[in-house]
Design a protein around this motif. Structure first.
Motif, PDB file in Angstrom:
ATOM      1  N   GLN A   1      -8.612 -21.174   3.998  1.00  0.00           N
ATOM      2  CA  GLN A   1      -7.514 -20.988   4.960  1.00  0.00           C
ATOM      3  C   GLN A   1      -6.190 -21.431   4.346  1.00  0.00           C
ATOM      4  OE1 GLN A   1      -7.994 -23.086   8.679  1.00  0.00           O
ATOM      5  NE2 GLN A   1      -6.123 -22.206   9.537  1.00  0.00           N
ATOM      6  N   ALA A   2      -6.209 -22.530   3.622  1.00  0.00           N
ATOM      7  CA  ALA A   2      -4.989 -23.016   2.975  1.00  0.00           C
ATOM      8  C   ALA A   2      -4.491 -22.027   1.926  1.00  0.00           C
ATOM      9  CB  ALA A   2      -5.229 -24.396   2.357  1.00  0.00           C
ATOM     10  N   LEU A   3      -5.399 -21.455   1.149  1.00  0.00           N
ATOM     11  CA  LEU A   3      -4.998 -20.483   0.132  1.00  0.00           C
ATOM     12  C   LEU A   3      -4.560 -19.157   0.736  1.00  0.00           C
ATOM     13  CD1 LEU A   3      -7.407 -20.851  -2.919  1.00  0.00           C
ATOM     14  CD2 LEU A   3      -5.012 -21.517  -2.719  1.00  0.00           C
ATOM     15  N   ALA A   4      -5.035 -18.850   1.918  1.00  0.00           N
ATOM     16  CA  ALA A   4      -4.674 -17.588   2.566  1.00  0.00           C
ATOM     17  C   ALA A   4      -3.169 -17.483   2.783  1.00  0.00           C
ATOM     18  CB  ALA A   4      -5.415 -17.434   3.889  1.00  0.00           C
ATOM     19  N   PHE A   5      -2.501 -18.619   2.979  1.00  0.00           N
ATOM     20  CA  PHE A   5      -1.036 -18.597   3.126  1.00  0.00           C
ATOM     21  C   PHE A   5      -0.401 -17.972   1.890  1.00  0.00           C
ATOM     22  CE2 PHE A   5       3.105 -20.618   2.320  1.00  0.00           C
ATOM     23  CZ  PHE A   5       3.792 -20.152   3.430  1.00  0.00           C
ATOM     24  N   ARG A   6      -0.926 -18.287   0.717  1.00  0.00           N
ATOM     25  CA  ARG A   6      -0.394 -17.735  -0.528  1.00  0.00           C
ATOM     26  C   ARG A   6      -0.559 -16.210  -0.555  1.00  0.00           C
ATOM     27  NH1 ARG A   6       0.562 -22.376  -0.818  1.00  0.00           N
ATOM     28  NH2 ARG A   6       2.142 -23.079  -2.171  1.00  0.00           N
ATOM     29  N   ALA A   7      -1.726 -15.749  -0.151  1.00  0.00           N
ATOM     30  CA  ALA A   7      -1.973 -14.303  -0.119  1.00  0.00           C
ATOM     31  C   ALA A   7      -1.062 -13.622   0.890  1.00  0.00           C
ATOM     32  CB  ALA A   7      -3.440 -14.024   0.210  1.00  0.00           C
ATOM     33  N   THR A   8      -0.826 -14.271   2.007  1.00  0.00           N
ATOM     34  CA  THR A   8       0.050 -13.706   3.040  1.00  0.00           C
ATOM     35  C   THR A   8       1.479 -13.585   2.533  1.00  0.00           C
ATOM     36  OG1 THR A   8      -1.348 -14.590   4.799  1.00  0.00           O
ATOM     37  CG2 THR A   8       0.911 -14.029   5.398  1.00  0.00           C
ATOM     38  N   THR A   9       1.985 -14.622   1.885  1.00  0.00           N
ATOM     39  CA  THR A   9       3.362 -14.545   1.376  1.00  0.00           C
ATOM     40  C   THR A   9       3.462 -13.527   0.237  1.00  0.00           C
ATOM     41  OG1 THR A   9       3.019 -16.483  -0.050  1.00  0.00           O
ATOM     42  CG2 THR A   9       4.078 -16.856   2.091  1.00  0.00           C
ATOM     43  N   ARG A  10       2.448 -13.447  -0.589  1.00  0.00           N
ATOM     44  CA  ARG A  10       2.464 -12.457  -1.673  1.00  0.00           C
ATOM     45  C   ARG A  10       2.502 -11.044  -1.098  1.00  0.00           C
ATOM     46  NH1 ARG A  10      -2.163 -10.989  -6.083  1.00  0.00           N
ATOM     47  NH2 ARG A  10      -0.796  -9.865  -7.509  1.00  0.00           N
ATOM     48  N   ALA A  11       1.673 -10.787  -0.103  1.00  0.00           N
ATOM     49  CA  ALA A  11       1.647  -9.459   0.522  1.00  0.00           C
ATOM     50  C   ALA A  11       2.977  -9.148   1.197  1.00  0.00           C
ATOM     51  CB  ALA A  11       0.503  -9.374   1.535  1.00  0.00           C
ATOM     52  N   TYR A  12       3.564 -10.134   1.850  1.00  0.00           N
ATOM     53  CA  TYR A  12       4.858  -9.932   2.509  1.00  0.00           C
ATOM     54  C   TYR A  12       5.927  -9.568   1.475  1.00  0.00           C
ATOM     55  CZ  TYR A  12       9.229 -11.014   4.897  1.00  0.00           C
ATOM     56  OH  TYR A  12      10.508 -10.934   5.420  1.00  0.00           O
ATOM     57  N   ILE A  13       5.966 -10.304   0.385  1.00  0.00           N
ATOM     58  CA  ILE A  13       6.948 -10.033  -0.662  1.00  0.00           C
ATOM     59  C   ILE A  13       6.730  -8.642  -1.248  1.00  0.00           C
ATOM     60  CG2 ILE A  13       7.684 -10.707  -2.997  1.00  0.00           C
ATOM     61  CD1 ILE A  13       7.239 -13.670  -2.006  1.00  0.00           C
ATOM     62  N   THR A  14       5.482  -8.267  -1.467  1.00  0.00           N
ATOM     63  CA  THR A  14       5.186  -6.930  -1.985  1.00  0.00           C
ATOM     64  C   THR A  14       5.684  -5.854  -1.036  1.00  0.00           C
ATOM     65  OG1 THR A  14       3.291  -7.735  -3.253  1.00  0.00           O
ATOM     66  CG2 THR A  14       3.324  -5.376  -2.729  1.00  0.00           C
ATOM     67  N   GLN A  15       5.484  -6.048   0.264  1.00  0.00           N
ATOM     68  CA  GLN A  15       5.980  -5.079   1.249  1.00  0.00           C
ATOM     69  C   GLN A  15       7.498  -4.990   1.211  1.00  0.00           C
ATOM     70  OE1 GLN A  15       4.370  -6.654   4.882  1.00  0.00           O
ATOM     71  NE2 GLN A  15       2.410  -5.627   4.642  1.00  0.00           N
ATOM     72  N   CYS A  16       8.160  -6.134   1.106  1.00  0.00           N
ATOM     73  CA  CYS A  16       9.631  -6.145   1.048  1.00  0.00           C
ATOM     74  C   CYS A  16      10.142  -5.402  -0.179  1.00  0.00           C
ATOM     75  CB  CYS A  16      10.154  -7.584   1.019  1.00  0.00           C
ATOM     76  SG  CYS A  16       9.870  -8.551   2.502  1.00  0.00           S
ATOM     77  N   VAL A  17       9.581  -5.708  -1.330  1.00  0.00           N
ATOM     78  CA  VAL A  17      10.021  -5.092  -2.584  1.00  0.00           C
ATOM     79  C   VAL A  17       9.722  -3.589  -2.565  1.00  0.00           C
ATOM     80  CG1 VAL A  17       9.627  -5.013  -5.089  1.00  0.00           C
ATOM     81  CG2 VAL A  17       9.874  -7.225  -3.924  1.00  0.00           C
ATOM     82  N   THR A  18       8.562  -3.221  -2.078  1.00  0.00           N
ATOM     83  CA  THR A  18       8.209  -1.801  -1.992  1.00  0.00           C
ATOM     84  C   THR A  18       9.215  -1.051  -1.138  1.00  0.00           C
ATOM     85  OG1 THR A  18       5.862  -2.277  -2.338  1.00  0.00           O
ATOM     86  CG2 THR A  18       6.413  -0.165  -1.287  1.00  0.00           C
ATOM     87  N   HIS A  19       9.601  -1.640  -0.032  1.00  0.00           N
ATOM     88  CA  HIS A  19      10.582  -0.985   0.835  1.00  0.00           C
ATOM     89  C   HIS A  19      11.941  -0.870   0.131  1.00  0.00           C
ATOM     90  CE1 HIS A  19      12.578   0.387   4.419  1.00  0.00           C
ATOM     91  NE2 HIS A  19      13.514  -0.505   4.177  1.00  0.00           N
ATOM     92  N   LEU A  20      12.366  -1.939  -0.495  1.00  0.00           N
ATOM     93  CA  LEU A  20      13.674  -1.927  -1.164  1.00  0.00           C
ATOM     94  C   LEU A  20      13.715  -0.963  -2.347  1.00  0.00           C
ATOM     95  CD1 LEU A  20      14.659  -5.699  -1.129  1.00  0.00           C
ATOM     96  CD2 LEU A  20      15.902  -3.817  -0.062  1.00  0.00           C
ATOM     97  N   CYS A  21      12.624  -0.897  -3.094  1.00  0.00           N
ATOM     98  CA  CYS A  21      12.592  -0.051  -4.301  1.00  0.00           C
ATOM     99  C   CYS A  21      12.166   1.380  -4.001  1.00  0.00           C
ATOM    100  CB  CYS A  21      11.650  -0.667  -5.338  1.00  0.00           C
ATOM    101  SG  CYS A  21      12.217  -2.255  -5.972  1.00  0.00           S
TER     102      CYS A  21
END
Length: 179
Positions: free
Chosen positions: A112-132
């Motif tokens: 559960q603690a590591l899942a936060f890392r995966a969540t932020t990584r996925a969020y950043i990927t979505q942001c970058v994908t949208h911007l690019c």
């Protein structure tokens, strides 16, 4: 008053300041202003309390972010990190602390603690994908690593680490690359 919320807020403060295992049940009850019986009425175990605190903290952090489709979402992410560091202090990542204490003791809480890392990584990927306009995993991961590094750097430099990282991320996004 909501005793469950009082317990969770006290637990989060104490866990972040003193550690998950170093915080006694007596400390938790005293800080929350509840009896041990009330604590265990709301949470079947310390592990259940820890899981609830991790979930609530992640939900609060993610709720502060902008939708990934917003052009300023990445800058805002770093701004949120800076604000969290200002308000909550720079004692390191709450989730990394949880992982460190539970990795060998409780695989569910560690995951559960590591899942936060995966969540932020996925969020950043979505942001970058949208911007690019297309997925750019190398750029996404570089910004994610920059975010992770800003959390650690804040231990030394404070909230400024987040704002400095935001400037670098912005430059990378303008160029569409990390170089």
């Amino acid at each position: 008053m909501n005793k469950r919320n009082d317990i969770m807020q006290a637990a989060e403060r104490l866990f972040y300041t003193h550690g998950f295992h170093a915080t006694s049940t007596d400390q938790l009850c005293r800080e929350a202003g509840v009896s041990t019986r009330t604590l265990y009425h709301h949470f079947a175990s310390r592990e259940a309390l820890t899981a609830a605190v991790l979930e609530a903290r992640e939900q609060r952090f993610m709720a502060d972010l902008l939708p990934p489709q917003q052009p300023e979402a990445i800058a805002h992410l770093f701004g949120v990190l800076g604000e969290w560091t200002t308000v909550n202090g720079a004692r390191g990542c709450f989730f990394l602390k949880a992982w460190g204490e539970y990795a060998e003791r409780n695989s569910e809480l560690a995951a559960q603690a590591l899942a936060f890392r995966a969540t932020t990584r996925a969020y950043i990927t979505q942001c970058v994908t949208h911007l690019c306009g297309a997925e750019n995993q190398q750029l996404s991961d570089a910004i994610w690593i920059l975010f992770e590094g800003a959390i650690t750097t804040a231990l030394i430099t404070g909230p400024e680490a987040a704002w400095q990282a935001a400037q670098i991320a912005s430059q990378w996004l303008q160029n569409g690359t990390t170089g």
